[in-house]
Scaffold this motif. Sequence first.
Motif, short mmCIF file in Angstrom:
data_model
loop_
_atom_site.label_atom_id
_atom_site.label_comp_id
_atom_site.label_asym_id
_atom_site.label_seq_id
_atom_site.Cartn_x
_atom_site.Cartn_y
_atom_site.Cartn_z
N LEU A 275 134.23 12.54 19.39
CA LEU A 275 134.90 11.27 19.67
C LEU A 275 136.01 11.43 20.72
CD1 LEU A 275 135.12 9.69 16.10
CD2 LEU A 275 133.71 8.91 18.02
N VAL A 276 136.76 12.51 20.62
CA VAL A 276 137.82 12.76 21.61
C VAL A 276 137.20 12.98 22.99
CG1 VAL A 276 139.63 14.37 22.33
CG2 VAL A 276 139.48 13.66 19.95
N SER A 277 136.12 13.75 23.04
CA SER A 277 135.43 13.99 24.31
C SER A 277 134.91 12.67 24.89
CB SER A 277 134.26 14.95 24.11
OG SER A 277 134.69 16.18 23.58
N LEU A 278 134.32 11.83 24.03
CA LEU A 278 133.81 10.53 24.46
C LEU A 278 134.94 9.67 25.03
CD1 LEU A 278 131.49 8.46 24.60
CD2 LEU A 278 132.10 7.76 22.26
N GLY A 279 136.08 9.64 24.33
CA GLY A 279 137.20 8.85 24.78
C GLY A 279 137.72 9.31 26.14
N ILE A 280 137.82 10.62 26.33
CA ILE A 280 138.31 11.17 27.60
C ILE A 280 137.36 10.80 28.74
CG2 ILE A 280 138.73 13.30 28.89
CD1 ILE A 280 139.67 14.55 26.24
N MET A 281 136.07 10.97 28.51
CA MET A 281 135.09 10.71 29.57
C MET A 281 135.01 9.24 29.93
SD MET A 281 131.89 13.23 28.72
CE MET A 281 132.09 15.01 28.63
N LEU A 282 134.99 8.36 28.92
CA LEU A 282 134.91 6.92 29.19
C LEU A 282 136.19 6.43 29.88
CD1 LEU A 282 133.23 5.47 25.96
CD2 LEU A 282 132.20 5.86 28.21
N ALA A 283 137.33 6.96 29.46
CA ALA A 283 138.59 6.58 30.10
C ALA A 283 138.58 6.97 31.57
CB ALA A 283 139.76 7.24 29.38
N PHE A 284 138.07 8.16 31.86
CA PHE A 284 138.02 8.62 33.25
C PHE A 284 137.01 7.82 34.06
CE2 PHE A 284 137.76 11.69 36.76
CZ PHE A 284 139.11 11.97 36.90
N LEU A 285 135.92 7.40 33.40
CA LEU A 285 134.92 6.57 34.07
C LEU A 285 135.53 5.23 34.48
CD1 LEU A 285 131.97 5.86 34.89
CD2 LEU A 285 131.61 5.12 32.53
N ILE A 286 136.39 4.67 33.60
CA ILE A 286 136.97 3.35 33.84
C ILE A 286 138.13 3.40 34.83
CG2 ILE A 286 138.18 1.41 32.75
CD1 ILE A 286 136.55 2.12 30.18
N VAL A 287 139.03 4.35 34.66
CA VAL A 287 140.25 4.36 35.48
C VAL A 287 140.27 5.46 36.55
CG1 VAL A 287 141.58 3.39 33.58
CG2 VAL A 287 141.56 5.87 33.90
N GLY A 288 139.28 6.34 36.50
CA GLY A 288 139.27 7.47 37.44
C GLY A 288 139.26 7.04 38.90
N GLU A 289 138.44 6.02 39.22
CA GLU A 289 138.36 5.56 40.60
C GLU A 289 139.67 4.91 41.03
OE1 GLU A 289 135.43 2.80 43.41
OE2 GLU A 289 134.87 3.28 41.34
N GLY A 290 140.33 4.20 40.09
CA GLY A 290 141.62 3.58 40.39
C GLY A 290 142.68 4.62 40.68
N ILE A 291 142.63 5.73 39.92
CA ILE A 291 143.58 6.82 40.14
C ILE A 291 143.37 7.42 41.53
CG2 ILE A 291 144.25 9.14 39.40
CD1 ILE A 291 143.60 8.25 36.54
N LEU A 292 142.09 7.57 41.91
CA LEU A 292 141.79 8.10 43.25
C LEU A 292 142.32 7.16 44.33
CD1 LEU A 292 138.11 9.39 42.92
CD2 LEU A 292 140.21 10.73 42.95
N GLY A 293 142.21 5.84 44.05
CA GLY A 293 142.68 4.85 45.02
C GLY A 293 144.16 4.98 45.30
N LEU A 294 144.92 5.38 44.29
CA LEU A 294 146.36 5.56 44.48
C LEU A 294 146.65 6.66 45.50
CD1 LEU A 294 147.62 5.35 40.78
CD2 LEU A 294 147.83 3.60 42.55
N PHE A 295 145.72 7.61 45.60
CA PHE A 295 145.90 8.72 46.54
C PHE A 295 145.12 8.49 47.83
CE2 PHE A 295 146.64 10.52 42.32
CZ PHE A 295 147.83 11.20 42.53
#
Length: 203
Positions: free
Chosen positions: A49-69
């Motif tokens: 469950l922790v692994s799932l949460g980390i991966m889904l969170a990165f799927l959702i916000v990962g691109e946004g984080i990249l956009g900041l850079f």
Amino acid sequence: MIDFFLEFSLEGFFKAFMVLFAVIDIVGSIPLIIKIKEKNEVNPAKASLVSLGIMLAFLIVGEGILGLFGVGVRSFAVAGSLILFAMAVEMIMGVELFKDDGSGGKMASIVPLAFPIIAGAGSMTTIISLQAEYSFINICLAIIANILVVYVVLKLTKRIERLLGPGGIAILKKVFGIILLAIAIKLFATNIPALFENLHGTK
């Protein structure tokens, strides 16, 4: 919402699943998991469950984080392909390119099992890289399907090791290493032309 589900493709889901399966390499990690279980109490459900949460969170916000850079998905995909290439070399050649930081503790189900063994840097890089090739729904379902596999493997770790034996696990590692190498080359070749086009377009 309907359009969201219409983007589902069985082929896209399967390809995304196989890429993540090769990167997570949960079967190849069985000896490491057994070693962790010998010294720590591991909860397969919590780790999954922790692994799932980390991966889904990165799927959702990962691109946004990249956009900041100021980094695009295609740029990250190219960088990710190089990481995947290095991981494939590790699996095929049996060399160590990524050093273990030795992190651990009482919460073994979370650290180091969920992170960084299952949802580590390779998985994060892959999730972002896949967005340049596949739709959100395909990647999301591929992550969930892989976590289900992870849960089963964590529950049946010792049985699987006895069934495959050291030789079987070693063979699987080589096979998925070759698959991962081919995926890395394809990912690089697909995204690098677009980067050069963008560079020429800005001149």
